[in-house]
Design a protein around this motif. Structure first.
Motif, PDB file in Angstrom:
ATOM      1  N   VAL A  30      -0.642   2.016   2.114  1.00 58.66           N
ATOM      2  CA  VAL A  30      -1.062   2.720   3.326  1.00 58.66           C
ATOM      3  C   VAL A  30      -2.539   3.076   3.126  1.00 58.66           C
ATOM      4  N   ASN A  31      -3.372   2.887   4.137  1.00 59.75           N
ATOM      5  CA  ASN A  31      -4.821   3.115   4.059  1.00 59.75           C
ATOM      6  C   ASN A  31      -5.466   2.308   2.924  1.00 59.75           C
ATOM      7  N   THR A  34      -9.285   2.492   0.819  1.00 59.47           N
ATOM      8  CA  THR A  34      -9.926   3.788   1.031  1.00 59.47           C
ATOM      9  C   THR A  34      -9.539   4.720  -0.107  1.00 59.47           C
ATOM     10  N   SER A  36      -8.035   7.370   0.134  1.00 53.75           N
ATOM     11  CA  SER A  36      -6.726   7.978   0.395  1.00 53.75           C
ATOM     12  C   SER A  36      -5.589   6.949   0.356  1.00 53.75           C
ATOM     13  N   ALA A  37      -5.837   5.787  -0.232  1.00 53.14           N
ATOM     14  CA  ALA A  37      -4.813   4.737  -0.317  1.00 53.14           C
ATOM     15  C   ALA A  37      -3.597   5.231  -1.091  1.00 53.14           C
ATOM     16  N   GLU A  38      -2.418   4.912  -0.597  1.00 53.59           N
ATOM     17  CA  GLU A  38      -1.152   5.260  -1.257  1.00 53.59           C
ATOM     18  C   GLU A  38      -0.277   4.018  -1.280  1.00 53.59           C
ATOM     19  N   SER A  69      -1.805  -5.666   2.889  1.00 54.68           N
ATOM     20  CA  SER A  69      -1.658  -5.009   1.589  1.00 54.68           C
ATOM     21  C   SER A  69      -1.920  -5.951   0.418  1.00 54.68           C
ATOM     22  N   TYR A  72      -4.878  -5.794  -2.060  1.00 56.42           N
ATOM     23  CA  TYR A  72      -4.966  -4.492  -2.721  1.00 56.42           C
ATOM     24  C   TYR A  72      -3.853  -4.301  -3.757  1.00 56.42           C
ATOM     25  N   LYS A  97      -7.328   1.213  -3.884  1.00 60.86           N
ATOM     26  CA  LYS A  97      -8.410   1.956  -3.229  1.00 60.86           C
ATOM     27  C   LYS A  97      -9.635   1.087  -2.952  1.00 60.86           C
TER      28      LYS A  97
END
Length: 192
Positions: A30-31, A34, A36-38, A69, A72, A97
């Motif tokens: 998610v994100n 960035t 704040s990537a999780e 995704s 990443y 991230k």
């Protein structure tokens, strides 16, 4: 792309026995790209697999990854660890991230990748972060500290003993040093 340990594969296979036949696991970010990537893992019923998804085959199940995704999740590792506190699934995704850059990418891109994937996660525990302002013609990376690093008395130590040491090792022959943006500014209020 993703490594799943034998223990984690056995754990997933056991969990999936209780699900609808043909259910896989979905690994996602998610994100992505960035700070704040999780990363996450969820069940993926057969009707939730989308046309562009990438399927990775494992023992007794497939892992499904969406196109966004995928870059990443390069070098991601999923493990199932048992210790005194019990058992838990761990997911390490060093590129969540920041998308991994090639070894021959421009120096600025490789420095930014290192900042996002290695340095900022270390500074995050103190509420801080750093960003690259520029690489000077003389070969110095000029960094701007932010968050919890602002006003911290340990900034110089972090910069010289931590970040600079890491960067000079990683970019030997390409970088001469690292400077704080406030130290780099010329003028009567400069520290330089």
């Amino acid at each position: 792309m993703i490594t799943i340990s034998e223990e984690a594969q056995a754990h997933f296979a056991k969990l999936l026995e209780k699900q609808e036949s043909g259910t896989n696991i979905r690994v996602f970010v998610v994100n992505p790209g960035t700070s704040s990537a999780e990363c996450g893992v969820s069940y993926c019923p057969p009707d939730a697999v989308e046309e562009g998804d990438i399927k990775l085959e494992f023992k007794g199940f497939d892992a499904v990854v969406d196109q966004e995704s995928a870059p990443y999740l390069e070098e991601a590792e999923i493990d199932f660890v048992t210790d005194q506190m019990g058992s838990q699934l761990t997911l390490k995704a060093p590129n969540a991230k920041a998308r991994k850059v090639s070894d021959d990418a421009p120096l600025v891109e490789r420095i930014n990748y290192m900042i996002e994937s290695e340095i900022n996660p270390q500074l995050a525990s103190h509420g801080g972060q750093v960003m690259l302002v520029e690489v000077t013609e003389e070969g110095f990376a000029v960094l701007q500290f932010g968050g919890g690093c602002n006003g911290c008395s340990m900034v110089d130590v972090t910069l010289k003993d931590g970040i600079e040491k890491q960067m000079l090792e990683e970019f030997a022959g390409e970088l001469k040093g690292v400077r704080d943006a406030t130290e780099h500014q010329a003028g009567e209020h400069s520290y330089y």
